[in-house]
Design a protein around this motif. Structure first.
Motif, PDB file in Angstrom:
ATOM      1  N   GLN A   1      72.080 -17.884   8.212  1.00 58.65           N
ATOM      2  CA  GLN A   1      73.380 -17.746   7.542  1.00 58.65           C
ATOM      3  C   GLN A   1      74.072 -19.093   7.388  1.00 58.65           C
TER       4      GLN A   1
ATOM      5  N   GLU B   1      72.165  -1.562  16.064  1.00 60.36           N
ATOM      6  CA  GLU B   1      72.225  -0.978  14.732  1.00 60.36           C
ATOM      7  C   GLU B   1      70.837  -0.489  14.318  1.00 60.36           C
TER       8      GLU B   1
ATOM      9  N   GLN C   1      69.788  -2.960   3.944  1.00 54.76           N
ATOM     10  CA  GLN C   1      70.952  -3.599   3.314  1.00 54.76           C
ATOM     11  C   GLN C   1      71.511  -4.724   4.159  1.00 54.76           C
ATOM     12  N   THR C   2      70.872  -5.012   5.265  1.00 49.05           N
ATOM     13  CA  THR C   2      71.462  -5.987   6.173  1.00 49.05           C
ATOM     14  C   THR C   2      70.404  -6.990   6.594  1.00 49.05           C
ATOM     15  N   ASP C   3      70.840  -8.159   6.989  1.00 45.39           N
ATOM     16  CA  ASP C   3      69.922  -9.180   7.472  1.00 45.39           C
ATOM     17  C   ASP C   3      69.170  -8.631   8.687  1.00 45.39           C
TER      18      ASP C   3
END
Lengths: 132, 114
Positions: A19, B2, B18-20
């Motif tokens: 990121q 998660e 949908q997420t890293d």
């Protein structure tokens, strides 16, 4: 421009490095494809630092060369080091059960790639990607 | 931690990432999918990766592993929605995703599985 040092001690750190590199790549106005290549290379190298180096750090910064902007990322660990660099860079070679694409693949994805390593003295890999 | 939801539509299991991806999430997804295929008798697995900004060799290996596990459990896997920049990067990285079927979007992927 100040460099940021990020620890790499777990897989959440690999995500954080990705990121942070992405944010710098956007600042340096790299194209979307070049951002993706740089972030992918950073992900491979951060994972190497974690898996083979036993953890370490990433130091990332924006760099400039005349009118061109870019991003440089340095990955360092104090792990066992690499005895045969040429072999480690070859596609398909792995010592850790991976695909063996990490180092060689990362090298292809960036504009400049430098690796320093000695058995027992850790490994440092520096990559740079420039905006076109 | 998660977890990535697994939806069932007819004979197909649908996963949308949908997420890293953290490594632990990936391993949990492999297990969840294997369990759901066995429990439901699903014949197809559709993995939507349109939310993924990058696919590195770890994620690529994970997709190949899911396809391999599904195949042994008699379900076919199709990966859909790869971003163009990700496809360009994957090829340069040297990851060919051999053995994984791909389609441009969910609709085409479902057609491949029907």
């Amino acid at each position: 421009m100040t460099a940021q040092e990020l620890p790499i001690h777990g897989d959440a750190d690999v995500v954080r490095v990705r990121q942070a590199v992405r944010a710098l790549a956007i600042e340096a106005k790299l194209s979307l494809v070049d951002q993706t290549k740089l972030v992918t290379a950073a992900s491979e190298l951060a994972r190497n630092t974690l898996t083979y180096g036993g953890g370490g750090s990433a130091t990332i910064e924006r760099v400039e060369n005349g009118t061109r902007a870019g991003v440089r990322a340095l990955f360092h660990d104090d792990g066992p080091g690499i005895a045969d660099l040429a072999l480690a860079l070859r596609d398909g070679y792995t010592s850790g059960g991976g695909l063996g694409l990490g180092l060689g693949g990362a090298k292809r994805l960036v504009d400049a790639f430098e690796i320093r390593s000695e058995p027992g003295r850790g490994t440092t890999v520096t990559v740079t990607k420039w905006a076109r | 931690m998660e977890r990535i939801p697994v939806l069932k539509i007819g004979d197909t299991l649908l996963v949308s990432i949908q997420t890293d991806l953290h490594d632990q999430m990936v391993l949990a997804l492999q297990e969840d999918l294997a369990d759901r295929i066995a429990a439901t008798g699903a014949r197809g697995v559709l993995i939507d990766i349109s939310g993924l900004e990058i696919v590195d060799s770890f994620a690529g290996r994970m997709l190949a592993a899911i396809a391999g596990i599904s195949k042994i459990l008699d379900a076919e896997t199709v990966v859909v929605g790869m971003r163009p920049a990700v496809a360009i990067t994957l090829v340069e990285l040297g990851l060919s995703l051999n053995g994984i079927k791909t389609a441009l979007d969910v609709e085409r992927g479902l057609r491949l599985l029907s």
